[in-house]
Each structure stands twice: as structure tokens, then as C-alpha cells.
Design an enzyme around this catalytic site. Structure first.
Site, mmCIF file in Angstrom:
data_model
loop_
_atom_site.group_PDB
_atom_site.id
_atom_site.type_symbol
_atom_site.label_atom_id
_atom_site.label_comp_id
_atom_site.label_asym_id
_atom_site.label_seq_id
_atom_site.Cartn_x
_atom_site.Cartn_y
_atom_site.Cartn_z
ATOM 1 N N LEU A 1 10.435 -20.990 -4.157
ATOM 2 C CA LEU A 1 9.491 -20.203 -3.593
ATOM 3 C C LEU A 1 8.094 -20.315 -4.382
ATOM 4 O O LEU A 1 7.938 -20.397 -5.515
ATOM 5 C CB LEU A 1 9.959 -18.853 -3.724
ATOM 6 C CG LEU A 1 8.986 -17.455 -3.612
ATOM 7 C CD1 LEU A 1 9.101 -17.490 -1.790
ATOM 8 C CD2 LEU A 1 9.706 -16.206 -4.139
ATOM 9 N N TRP B 1 2.436 8.006 -2.294
ATOM 10 C CA TRP B 1 3.821 8.354 -2.582
ATOM 11 C C TRP B 1 4.078 9.254 -3.722
ATOM 12 O O TRP B 1 4.795 10.182 -3.937
ATOM 13 C CB TRP B 1 4.530 6.975 -2.924
ATOM 14 C CG TRP B 1 6.094 7.090 -3.132
ATOM 15 C CD1 TRP B 1 7.101 6.801 -2.186
ATOM 16 C CD2 TRP B 1 6.601 7.098 -4.535
ATOM 17 N NE1 TRP B 1 8.324 6.995 -2.961
ATOM 18 C CE2 TRP B 1 8.151 7.003 -4.171
ATOM 19 C CE3 TRP B 1 6.199 7.189 -5.828
ATOM 20 C CZ2 TRP B 1 9.110 7.126 -5.259
ATOM 21 C CZ3 TRP B 1 7.107 7.297 -6.866
ATOM 22 C CH2 TRP B 1 8.480 7.340 -6.746
ATOM 23 N N SER C 1 -7.228 -5.714 -5.582
ATOM 24 C CA SER C 1 -8.270 -6.322 -4.623
ATOM 25 C C SER C 1 -9.573 -6.149 -5.515
ATOM 26 O O SER C 1 -9.797 -5.380 -6.550
ATOM 27 C CB SER C 1 -8.583 -5.401 -3.401
ATOM 28 O OG SER C 1 -9.097 -4.365 -3.661
ATOM 29 N N THR C 2 -10.411 -6.847 -5.218
ATOM 30 C CA THR C 2 -11.908 -6.759 -5.753
ATOM 31 C C THR C 2 -12.422 -5.311 -5.622
ATOM 32 O O THR C 2 -13.039 -4.813 -6.442
ATOM 33 C CB THR C 2 -13.043 -7.815 -5.210
ATOM 34 O OG1 THR C 2 -12.938 -7.739 -3.693
ATOM 35 C CG2 THR C 2 -12.847 -9.151 -5.488
ATOM 36 N N GLU C 3 -12.028 -4.784 -4.556
ATOM 37 C CA GLU C 3 -12.679 -3.253 -4.384
ATOM 38 C C GLU C 3 -11.935 -2.321 -5.145
ATOM 39 O O GLU C 3 -12.367 -1.172 -5.535
ATOM 40 C CB GLU C 3 -12.302 -2.946 -2.783
ATOM 41 C CG GLU C 3 -13.177 -3.498 -1.884
ATOM 42 C CD GLU C 3 -12.729 -5.073 -1.518
ATOM 43 O OE1 GLU C 3 -11.558 -5.278 -1.807
ATOM 44 O OE2 GLU C 3 -13.615 -5.780 -1.135
ATOM 45 N N HIS D 1 2.351 3.098 -9.024
ATOM 46 C CA HIS D 1 2.335 1.875 -9.152
ATOM 47 C C HIS D 1 3.602 1.479 -10.001
ATOM 48 O O HIS D 1 4.006 0.347 -9.938
ATOM 49 C CB HIS D 1 1.091 1.656 -9.969
ATOM 50 C CG HIS D 1 -0.236 1.909 -9.229
ATOM 51 N ND1 HIS D 1 -0.537 1.473 -7.700
ATOM 52 C CD2 HIS D 1 -1.232 2.593 -9.477
ATOM 53 C CE1 HIS D 1 -1.286 2.094 -7.449
ATOM 54 N NE2 HIS D 1 -2.271 2.418 -8.463
ATOM 55 N N ASP E 1 0.707 -1.033 -0.077
ATOM 56 C CA ASP E 1 -0.018 -0.145 0.032
ATOM 57 C C ASP E 1 0.912 1.184 -0.100
ATOM 58 O O ASP E 1 1.929 1.312 0.503
ATOM 59 C CB ASP E 1 -0.806 0.039 1.214
ATOM 60 C CG ASP E 1 -2.030 1.022 1.377
ATOM 61 O OD1 ASP E 1 -2.424 1.162 0.085
ATOM 62 O OD2 ASP E 1 -2.681 1.268 2.301
HETATM 63 C C1 FPP Z 1 -1.999 0.130 -3.347
HETATM 64 O O1 FPP Z 1 -1.624 1.495 -3.231
HETATM 65 C C2 FPP Z 1 -1.597 -0.529 -4.122
HETATM 66 C C3 FPP Z 1 -2.263 -1.369 -5.120
HETATM 67 C C4 FPP Z 1 -3.741 -1.054 -5.385
HETATM 68 C C5 FPP Z 1 -1.634 -1.994 -6.312
HETATM 69 C C6 FPP Z 1 -0.314 -2.490 -5.798
HETATM 70 C C7 FPP Z 1 0.324 -2.714 -7.326
HETATM 71 C C8 FPP Z 1 1.768 -2.668 -7.291
HETATM 72 C C9 FPP Z 1 2.530 -2.636 -5.963
HETATM 73 C C10 FPP Z 1 2.396 -2.328 -8.492
HETATM 74 C C11 FPP Z 1 1.686 -3.656 -9.611
HETATM 75 C C12 FPP Z 1 2.670 -4.677 -9.859
HETATM 76 C C13 FPP Z 1 2.469 -5.729 -10.291
HETATM 77 C C14 FPP Z 1 3.535 -6.437 -10.688
HETATM 78 C C15 FPP Z 1 1.244 -6.183 -10.661
HETATM 79 P P1 FPP Z 1 -2.517 2.640 -3.289
HETATM 80 O O2 FPP Z 1 -2.787 3.149 -4.747
HETATM 81 O O3 FPP Z 1 -4.022 2.196 -2.912
HETATM 82 O O4 FPP Z 1 -1.966 3.784 -2.445
HETATM 83 P P2 FPP Z 1 -2.548 4.898 -1.520
HETATM 84 O O5 FPP Z 1 -3.193 4.285 -0.293
HETATM 85 O O6 FPP Z 1 -1.553 5.736 -1.122
HETATM 86 O O7 FPP Z 1 -3.576 5.512 -2.423
#
Ligand code: FPP
Length: 245
Positions: free
Chosen positions: A124, A18, A58-60, A30, A13
Site C-alpha cells: 500500500l 464528535w 490542512s494549510t488552513e 482527534h 472530518d
Molecule cells: C477534522 O476534524 C480533522 C482534522 C483537522 C485532523 C484529522 C486528524 C486526525 C484524524 C487525527 C490525527 C491523526 C494522525 C495519525 C495524524 P475537525 O476537528 O475539523 O472536526 P469538526 O468539523 O467537527 O470541527
């Protein structure tokens, strides 16, 4: 180091915040975050973690703008293209769990091919949770059990078998980056006895050294699974003898 954590799960998260803090679009977070995924997968393998499960979508997350969803889908595709050879060379057994029906046919094929190719590897166990929700997984598991066992009473061990990747087992350590302290519909059944670690570090800033520090420091916690430590049992036995109820 041979990690004592057989199964580590991570909620990655903080990507959006960031990027926003750097006056960049959320999707930039991302993009940077997906480079961190590669580093942490390699580190988990090097550190002897048995299974690594990552919450990628996530589904959300379907509630997010189409543009952001589309970037996340593309990043998954790119990750598979970029890391495929390394995963195979390291004998990593790869699987995606969740509802992958809305991924592009090309991404679905990449996933299916990699899953088939790595199914019998004993390195792994790497799992990406994509369009995943734990409640969905649990409902699906119960329905499948009932279909296969009409009229039979469901037992805890039966449910394990119907989860989307049963062989990874219970989670030993759940890490969430980004400062929030919640579990967000992630592996609810599997984290019943997990150690929890919440770090304020946002995912794009998460490093292999922080990962290593967390494994070391949480590894020193005593896990009692609802029981007592052997030392506490001895002391308690002596003291209990003196109490007449
Ligand atoms: C949450 O950050 C993160 C996600 C919803 C997606 C996680 C995805 C990656 C780390 C990159 C994808 C990589 C691959 C290889 C599939 P957020 O956007 O909810 O952060 P925030 O809480 O700051 O808004």
C-alpha cells in the site's frame, strides 16, 4: 476482496463535533480519530487498495488554537512510533506530503527515516497530507516545471510529474466523513474524475465495515470518464443513423 480502487483519499472530518457532543474537549476527538486512522490503514491494505491518502492537517488548520495544533502534531509523532513496525512488516510505502518545516526535529527525523526505509516497498502507498493545501501543491509544481524547463509550454502530463507524490496517480474515490459536502483544497488536480462519497459519520465513529461498504457500493457505479458505456454507444449509434442533421 481486491479493491478496484487504486487510489482512495479521505478527508477525516468531524473529530471536533464528535467530542463536543460528548462534552469533551475537541482534541479528544482527534485522539480517538487517530486510533481510527490505524484501523483504516490496515483495512485498506487488507482490501487491496493501492494507495491511501489521508488529510491529517490542512494549510488552513494553522488558524486553530495552538493547543489543538500541538495535539495534532503529537498524534502524528505517536502514530509513527506506534505503527512503524506494522507498516514495515506489511511493506507499506509511507510518505508525508505538505510543508513539514514546522514539525519538531524528532518528528521530521521519524518521517525521513520511515520514508527512506519504505521507499522501495511495493505494498500500500500510504500518504499523510500534513500542513497540506492543493493550491500550494499546484503552484509549487508549476514553479518547479518552469525552473527546469524555461520557455517550455506546460502540458497536463508534465504537471503530474511535479506533484508531491506523483506515483499515487489520480484519485479513484474521495471519501469525506462528518457530513460536510466540500473538497476543502484537497488534491484538486488528482480528484478530477474521482467518485465522491460523503458520509454523515464523524471520523471517530468511522469503522472498517463502513469503509468496506463504501468501497463495495461505490465500486458498482459505472465510471465513464466523460465517455459513454459500451451499451449506450451501440444504442446511440443505431438511433443516430435515423437522424439526418
Ligand atoms: C477534522 O476534524 C480533522 C482534522 C483537522 C485532523 C484529522 C486528524 C486526525 C484524524 C487525527 C490525527 C491523526 C494522525 C495519525 C495524524 P475537525 O476537528 O475539523 O472536526 P469538526 O468539523 O467537527 O470541527
Amino acid at each position: 476482496m481486491n479493491s478496484e480502487f487504486k487510489h482512495v483519499a479521505i478527508i477525516m472530518d468531524g473529530n471536533g463535533r464528535w467530542a463536543t457532543q460528548r462534552f469533551r474537549p475537541r482534541v479528544w476527538g482527534h485522539v480517538r480519530g487517530s486510533a481510527v486512522v490505524s484501523d483504516i490503514v490496515q483495512a485498506a491494505d487488507d482490501l487491496g487498495v493501492g494507495a491511501l491518502t489521508l488529510y491529517a492537517f490542512s494549510t488552513e488548520n494553522w488558524r486553530r488554537p495552538n493547543e489543538e495544533v500541538s495535539v495534532l502534531f503529537k498524534l502524528l509523532h505517536k502514530f509513527l512510533l506506534k505503527e512503524r513496525a506494522r507498516l514495515i512488516a506489511n511493506q507499506v510505502s509511507f510518505k508525508v506530503i505538505g510543508d513539514t518545516t514546522r514539525l519538531s526535529p524528532a518528528t521530521k527525523k521519524l518521517i525521513a527515516d520511515l520514508e527512506a526505509e519504505t521507499a522501495n516497498f511495493n505494498g500500500l502507498k500510504l500518504t499523510f497530507c500534513f500542513s497540506y493545501g492543493s493550491r500550494m501543491e499546484l503552484v509549487r509544481a508549476v514553479n518547479r516545471f518552469m525552473e527546469e524547463n524555461p520557455g517550455k509550454e506546460l502540458k497536463e502530463e508534465d504537471l503530474d510529474h511535479f506533484l508531491m507524490r506523483p506515483e499515487t496517480g489520480d484519485v479513484d474515490l474521495l471519501i469525506r466523513t462528518g457530513g460536510e459536502q466540500r473538497v476543502s483544497n484537497f488534491l484538486l488536480w488528482q480528484i478530477a474524475y474521482a467518485e465522491l462519497c460523503f458520509t454523515p459519520t464523524k471520523w471517530p465513529d468511522f469503522t472498517v465495515s463502513e469503509f468496506q461498504r463504501i468501497l463495495q457500493s461505490v465500486g458498482q457505479r459505472e465510471r465513464r470518464f466523460g465517455g459513454l458505456s459500451p451499451k449506450a454507444v451501440t444504442t446511440e449509434n443505431k438511433q443516430a443513423q435515423a437522424i439526418h442533421v
